[in-house]
Each structure stands twice: as structure tokens, then as C-alpha cells.
Design an enzyme around this catalytic site. Structure first.
Site, short mmCIF file in Angstrom:
data_model
loop_
_atom_site.label_atom_id
_atom_site.label_comp_id
_atom_site.label_asym_id
_atom_site.label_seq_id
_atom_site.Cartn_x
_atom_site.Cartn_y
_atom_site.Cartn_z
N GLY A 21 -9.15 -2.64 13.61
CA GLY A 21 -9.03 -3.29 12.31
C GLY A 21 -10.31 -4.02 11.92
O GLY A 21 -11.32 -3.96 12.62
N ILE A 74 -11.54 -13.22 5.23
CA ILE A 74 -12.75 -12.86 5.99
C ILE A 74 -13.50 -11.74 5.25
O ILE A 74 -12.93 -10.69 4.96
CB ILE A 74 -12.40 -12.40 7.42
CG1 ILE A 74 -11.52 -13.43 8.14
CG2 ILE A 74 -13.67 -12.10 8.22
CD1 ILE A 74 -12.17 -14.76 8.40
N ILE A 109 -3.31 1.70 17.69
CA ILE A 109 -2.41 2.86 17.59
C ILE A 109 -3.15 4.12 17.16
O ILE A 109 -2.67 5.22 17.35
CB ILE A 109 -1.21 2.64 16.62
CG1 ILE A 109 -1.68 1.97 15.34
CG2 ILE A 109 -0.09 1.86 17.27
CD1 ILE A 109 -0.64 2.01 14.25
N TYR A 169 4.37 -12.62 5.54
CA TYR A 169 3.22 -12.79 6.44
C TYR A 169 3.07 -14.27 6.83
O TYR A 169 2.93 -14.61 8.01
CB TYR A 169 1.98 -12.29 5.71
CG TYR A 169 0.66 -12.50 6.39
CD1 TYR A 169 0.37 -11.91 7.61
CD2 TYR A 169 -0.34 -13.27 5.77
CE1 TYR A 169 -0.88 -12.09 8.20
CE2 TYR A 169 -1.58 -13.44 6.36
CZ TYR A 169 -1.84 -12.85 7.57
OH TYR A 169 -3.06 -13.02 8.16
C1 AKB Z 1 -4.69 -11.99 3.69
O1 AKB Z 1 -5.22 -12.05 2.58
O2 AKB Z 1 -3.51 -11.65 3.86
C2 AKB Z 1 -5.51 -12.38 4.89
C3 AKB Z 1 -5.31 -13.80 5.27
C4 AKB Z 1 -5.81 -14.88 4.39
O3 AKB Z 1 -4.77 -14.08 6.30
N1 AKB Z 1 -6.89 -12.11 4.66
#
Ligand code: AKB
Length: 318
Positions: A12, A173, A36, A143
Site C-alpha cells: 500500500g 499522507i 494479498i 473507518y
Molecule cells: C483517509 O483519508 O481515510 C486517510 C486518513 C486520514 O486516515 N488518509
């Protein structure tokens, strides 16, 4: 004891550069890349690679055994935007991969774990500017919920079982080597590609959406700094706030115009706008700076210079 490292999710965006840096520092055979599916040619040719599904405990355990691994960096995850499309899958991947690795550490099969958290642990009720280390945390994305739950489990495994797990809350990032996959902050990478390819960019975030961001070199530096710090300096075992700079789509576009004067930007926000709106604009990372000496190097001008130069070289070579 010599270091023997396994990177899960090595192909990644962050995993690739982390693997290359660790191999440069420790030698190629000390760092086993796994994912994977196969990664970039540079990554695949730089040292050993194993296929690992982060959800398969036995696969991870077998590779740990085969190479006498003592440190694991778990970089596999489903990010914010993709996570909203596949909530159950995001939860399963983000949580169960972490349990696999934490349990391997609890069972004494590995000594140290790195697991990334994110600014996504914060939500709309969190103070937006200079977000403190300890504050309201009520994320509204799958998330973010998975990262917040993961943080609580990391601290739990440290307190209950003495697992040496270390973590930072990455901001967006920015990097040129490997494309990001399914994040809300991805616009800040796409914009450089489009600036070089088309001279314009249609942003999926509004012009004034300010988010915390960081260049890849700084992110890798922070990751290695916290992993190499003496255990007693790592005082937070959930996850550390980590910051470099913050900017809006308009500000990054203005910076790109300093390099490409004809560059143009338009704004048409999509479902990612509400994710971005729920996150902080800037982060207070003074605890990381105090505890293990974190310091960023790249401002927006330096990032833009490096991104545009490196991407141009990449496009010229195609
Ligand atoms: C996202 O945008 O989902 C990621 C993060 C800020 O964890 N880059």
C-alpha cells in the site's frame, strides 16, 4: 537480538515506503514484505515477499515462524471513503487484522507491534482547531469507529498483557511512489498528478476544507521514531496525535500555481465532503514532540517541490 520485521500490507501507500526505508536501514533480509497481492516492481525486487491475508491468523503465524520475526507493522486497512461503501468489510478487516497481530504478541510470538491510527478517530463534536490528545472522540465514519476501537484495544493489550504496541494518528499522507487507496485526503495527491497531466483539477472537497496533512518522508520518520524509542518514553499506548501542516484545496492550488502558473482548480464536492467536515482542521501533537522527539521537516512549499519533481520524472519515464 537482531531485528526481524514483518510488514503486513506492504504494497500500500505507506507500506511500500516503510518497507523500502526499513530495508535501507537494516538490510533487505531483515524486512519481510507481505500483502494479498504483489506490489510495485521496486518493492518486489527489494527483498523477500510473502502472500499474507491479514485476516488469516495461521498465515501470519507461519511467516513469523519461518523468518523468526520479532516486530510486526500492520499497515493493511480499509480507509475512510471506501469504508463508507463497504462498512462490514471495513470493520472486519480493520478490527480482525489487529486482533490477529495483538494476539500473536500476547502469545509471545512477537515482541513489538506498530499499528496506525488516524485523525478519523475524531468527529464533528471534537474541537476542530489544535485538537488535543485527550478530547471528545465520537467518529461518524466506519473507518474512524474502527480506528477508535482499535486504539482502545491496543491500550487494553498493553495494560493487561504487556503487549508493546505503538501507534500514531496519521493525518492525510502525501506521496508520489505508490497511489493511496480510498481515503478522503487523497485529493491532495491527485491534485499534483492532474496539475502535471492536465493543468487543472476538479476537487471533490470544497475550497475552504482545511485538513491536517503530512509528507511521506515525515510519516516514515515518525513511524520509525516511535518504534525505536525506549519503551518508557512511549507513554501513550492508545495512539499519539501527529501533525505537520494543515491546508485547504485552495491553498494547495495556490502553492501549485507558484510552480505551474497556468494551473486551474474547480470544486465539486461529493460524499467525501461530509467525512472531511467531521474531521479536525489542525492537531496538537505536543505530546509526541515531548515524549519521543517528533519534529516534522516538510512544509507545503517543500512538499509541492518534491511531489512535482518526482512525479515529472515518473511520467517522463513512462
Ligand atoms: C483517509 O483519508 O481515510 C486517510 C486518513 C486520514 O486516515 N488518509
Amino acid at each position: 537480538m537482531d531485528k526481524s520485521i514483518l510488514i503486513i500490507g506492504a504494497c500500500g501507500q505507506i507500506g511500500t515506503e516503510l518497507t523500502l526505508k526499513l530495508r535501507e536501514n537494516l538490510g533487505k533480509n531483515a524486512v519481510i514484505a507481505s500483502d494479498i497481492s504483489e506490489g510495485s516492481e521496486e518493492l518486489m525486487q527489494s527483498g523477500p515477499f510473502e502472500f499474507i491475508n491479514a485476516l488469516d491468523y495461521n498465515q501470519i503465524a507461519a511467516v513469523i515462524d519461518k523468518y523468526a520475526i520479532n516486530e510486526v507493522y500492520l499497515m493493511a486497512a480499509m480507509l475512510s471513503a471506501t469504508g463508507e461503501k463497504f462498512p462490514a468489510k471495513a470493520w472486519e478487516l480493520n478490527m480482525n487484522s489487529l486482533f490477529n497481530v495483538l494476539n500473536l504478541a500476547k502469545e509471545g510470538k512477537i515482541k513489538k507491534v506498530f499499528w496506525p491510527s488516524s485523525i478519523a478517530v475524531f468527529g464533528p463534536t471534537t474541537p476542530k482547531e489544535n485538537t488535543p490528545q485527550q478530547t471528545v472522540m465520537a467518529p461518524t465514519t466506519v473507518y474512524g469507529i474502527s480506528k477508535l476501537a482499535g486504539e482502545r484495544w491496543c491500550e487494553y493489550y498493553f495494560n493487561k498483557f504487556g503487549v508493546d504496541v505503538r501507534s500514531v494518528r496519521y493525518p492525510g499522507i502525501i506521496s508520489w511512489k505508490t497511489s493511496p487507496g480510498g481515503g478522503t485526503t487523497d485529493y491532495a495527491i491527485e491534485i499534483y498528478h492532474k496539475a502535471l497531466q492536465d493543468g487543472n483539477y476538479d476537487s471533490f472537497l470544497n475550497k475552504d476544507t482545511k485538513l491536517p496533512m503530512m509528507y511521506m518522508d515525515d510519516a516514515i520518520d515518525a513511524t520509525l521514531k516511535i518504534m525505536n524509542a525506549p519503551a518508557e518514553q512511549v507513554k501513550i499506548r492508545s495512539s499519539y496525535n501527529l501533525a505537520a501542516i494543515s491546508f485547504t484545496p485552495k491553498e494547495i492550488a495556490d502553492e501549485i500555481k507558484n510552480f505551474i502558473p497556468k494551473f486551474d482548480i474547480s470544486y465539486h464536492s461529493d460524499f467525501r465532503q461530509s467525512i472531511a467536515d467531521s474531521w479536525p482542521s489542525s492537531i496538537d501533537d505536543s505530546q509526541a514532540r515531548k515524549d519521543w522527539g517528533w519534529k516534522h521537516q516538510f512544509d507545503l512549499e517543500k512538499i509541492s517541490d518534491s511531489m512535482l519533481k518526482n512525479l515529472q520524472i515518473k511520467y517522463d519515464a513512462l
